[in-house]
Design an enzyme around this catalytic site. Structure first.
Site, mmCIF file in Angstrom:
data_model
loop_
_atom_site.group_PDB
_atom_site.id
_atom_site.type_symbol
_atom_site.label_atom_id
_atom_site.label_comp_id
_atom_site.label_asym_id
_atom_site.label_seq_id
_atom_site.Cartn_x
_atom_site.Cartn_y
_atom_site.Cartn_z
ATOM 1 N N LYS A 22 0.921 -1.183 0.021
ATOM 2 C CA LYS A 22 0.021 -0.043 -0.022
ATOM 3 C C LYS A 22 0.848 1.196 0.005
ATOM 4 O O LYS A 22 0.553 2.180 -0.700
ATOM 5 C CB LYS A 22 -0.945 0.168 1.313
ATOM 6 N N ASN A 23 1.807 1.422 1.062
ATOM 7 C CA ASN A 23 2.603 2.593 1.145
ATOM 8 C C ASN A 23 3.572 2.694 0.035
ATOM 9 O O ASN A 23 3.853 4.058 -0.537
ATOM 10 C CB ASN A 23 3.445 2.433 2.264
ATOM 11 N N ARG A 93 -4.972 9.925 2.904
ATOM 12 C CA ARG A 93 -3.615 10.670 3.401
ATOM 13 C C ARG A 93 -2.586 10.939 2.276
ATOM 14 O O ARG A 93 -1.985 12.117 2.104
ATOM 15 C CB ARG A 93 -2.932 9.979 4.615
ATOM 16 N N CYS A 117 -5.987 8.485 7.969
ATOM 17 C CA CYS A 117 -6.117 8.419 9.593
ATOM 18 C C CYS A 117 -5.513 9.425 10.173
ATOM 19 O O CYS A 117 -4.852 10.319 9.869
ATOM 20 C CB CYS A 117 -5.259 7.297 10.288
ATOM 21 N N ARG A 122 -0.134 15.614 12.287
ATOM 22 C CA ARG A 122 0.277 15.125 11.150
ATOM 23 C C ARG A 122 0.749 16.116 10.024
ATOM 24 O O ARG A 122 0.488 16.076 9.151
ATOM 25 C CB ARG A 122 -0.220 14.060 10.346
ATOM 26 N N PRO A 123 1.653 17.201 10.488
ATOM 27 C CA PRO A 123 1.724 18.277 9.613
ATOM 28 C C PRO A 123 2.602 17.808 8.347
ATOM 29 O O PRO A 123 3.442 16.948 8.437
ATOM 30 C CB PRO A 123 2.615 19.212 10.362
ATOM 31 N N GLN A 126 7.626 19.468 6.569
ATOM 32 C CA GLN A 126 8.907 18.929 6.147
ATOM 33 C C GLN A 126 8.916 18.956 4.652
ATOM 34 O O GLN A 126 9.863 19.194 3.721
ATOM 35 C CB GLN A 126 9.312 17.501 6.630
ATOM 36 N N ASP A 307 3.516 1.229 11.895
ATOM 37 C CA ASP A 307 2.090 0.823 11.249
ATOM 38 C C ASP A 307 2.007 -0.485 11.894
ATOM 39 O O ASP A 307 0.641 -1.058 11.467
ATOM 40 C CB ASP A 307 2.348 0.776 9.882
ATOM 41 N N ARG A 399 -9.230 0.325 3.535
ATOM 42 C CA ARG A 399 -8.132 1.180 3.047
ATOM 43 C C ARG A 399 -6.740 0.521 2.606
ATOM 44 O O ARG A 399 -6.106 1.047 1.786
ATOM 45 C CB ARG A 399 -7.879 2.465 3.971
#
Length: 430
Positions: A22-23, A93, A117, A122-123, A126, A307, A399
């Site tokens: 997924k990632n 996300r 999520c 979760r800025p 960066q 995760d 998801r």
């Protein structure tokens, strides 16, 4: 309401196949925006996040053709629009990867803030820092993230990450692929999906070196051409099934994996008393005795993955003794604890530290998935618990996990999807 109903207390036996990561997929699919030609991408997981990104690409004007259930061909050469549709982007996300890809392709991007999520703020500071260093003006207001390259094209530079960020590393890599000059990312993330994105881009003609180390160098090229690429297996899906066997007992062969990617998970499960055997492209997990306590701290790769934190917590709830779990990445990852407590778990949380006193057994209950990995952990807890567990809000789980009910059923789990009459009736009316 659609929910999972699990009759637990049964050990797992058999074999399970792991899907594409997924990632990796949620970054590689947006990366197709940078390619002038047709990308054939294989081993795509059948999950809702992937469907959303493919829909976004189509809304932007890409030609997306499904070859089979795990393969698509994407042609983004006709796209002329750098504005991402609002409703779709807010559900995921990974929509922030569209910023880097569109900046690289067009020198501009207009993307709604990402969804997915909620683990606290979760800025994406960066990400923005990297884009600004490469010559982009980034403005976040009015419900949109607008970025424009001041010179019309991103310009290579050195970007030092204040903290290790997978998302920012990959996003800067996307923005730098077609940039003028060379970009160096220092203190870069080293996760397998970072390497997979670099390998995909290189296979299309990019010049990226050092992925998998803490310094990545991207020499900008004028264009990328089409080609074929197969996404790596999902490290976290594999780890989730490994944890499920550790929690329930039994013996399962987890197939189609890269065992090296799982070493951080394997080491902890062995500490807890499970047996893990590494094969060429599989791992065999066996648990015949009660688990024992251990301490776990989540860290960037090659440390224990954040995760996998909720899933290992499910195992520790059933281990002899007191375990300490420390979250080293996100601020708000323990929202699932109240749901575990409904099942009889003994957990105390103080900030980023959870102290878990193992119990002899968990008991089935009605619980709610609050995010993707917490939902997977509740599935594990339900499989190990005595009695029946009902899990609602399963959209979070779907998801990131392909065919989880079918796969678990195939190794002996008693799990099914149930749609309540109210929801079925509403669907018919709609």
């Amino acid at each position: 309401m659609t929910k999972y109903v699990i009759n637990g207390g049964k050990p797992l036996y058999g074999a399970v196949d792991i899907s594409g990561a997924k990632n990796a997929a949620v970054a590689i699919l947006p990366a197709a925006l940078l390619v002038n030609g047709v990308c054939r991408i294989e081993n795509i997981p059948q999950i809702s996040d992937v469907t959303l990104i493919l829909n976004i690409l189509q809304e932007l004007g890409a030609d997306v053709r499904t070859i089979n259930r795990t393969t698509v061909e994407i042609d983004c050469s006709r796209i002329r629009n750098a504005k991402v549709p609002d409703a779709l982007a807010r559900k995921i996300r990974a929509s922030y990867y569209l910023i880097g890809a569109l900046l690289g392709r067009f020198g501009s991007a207009e993307v709604p803030p990402p969804g997915g999520c909620d683990f606290g703020g979760r800025p994406i500071d960066q990400h923005i820092k990297g884009f600004a260093a490469m010559g982009a003006e980034v403005d976040v207001k009015g419900g949109l993230i607008r970025a424009v390259a001041k010179k019309g094209r991103m310009v290579g530079t050195t970007v030092y990450m204040d903290m290790v960020s997978v998302g920012a590393t990959m996003n800067i890599m996307l923005a730098a692929t077609l940039a003028e000059g060379t970009t160096i990312i220092e203190n870069a993330a080293k996760e397998p999906h970072v390497v997979d994105l670099a390998n995909f881009l290189n296979s299309m003609g990019a010049s990226i070196m050092g992925a998998g180390t803490d310094v990545i160098k991207i020499r900008g090229v004028s264009h990328l051409s089409g080609g074929s690429y197969s996404i790596i297996p999902d490290q976290i899906e594999a780890g989730t099934y490994m944890a499920a066997v550790a929690a329930t007992g039994g013996e399962v062969l987890i197939q189609g994996v890269i065992p090296k990617h799982l070493e951080c998970i394997t080491a902890k499960l062995i500490e807890m008393g499970a047996d893990v055997e590494e094969l060429d492209d599989a791992v065999r997990v066996r648990r015949t005795q009660r688990l024992i306590r251990t301490n776990v701290k989540t860290l960037p790769y090659p440390g224990f993955p954040t995760d996998m934190q909720p899933q290992v917590a499910a195992c520790l709830c059933l281990a002899d003794g007191t375990s300490v779990l420390t979250e080293g990445v996100w601020d708000n990852r323990y929202r699932y604890v109240d749901e575990f407590r409904r099942m009889g778990a003994q957990i105390q949380v103080d900030g980023k530290v959870a102290v878990i006193e193992g119990v002899k057994q968990l008991t089935g209950a009605c619980v709610e998935a609050c995010d993707l990995r917490a939902g997977a952990a509740l599935v594990i807890a339900g499989l190990a618990a005595q009695g029946t567990t009902e899990i609602s809000q399963i959209r979070h789980i779907e998801r990131g996990y392909e065919d989880i009910v079918r796969k678990l059923s195939g190794i002996g789990a008693d799990i099914r999807v149930v749609v309540t009459p109210d929801e079925a009736k509403a669907a018919q009316v709609g």
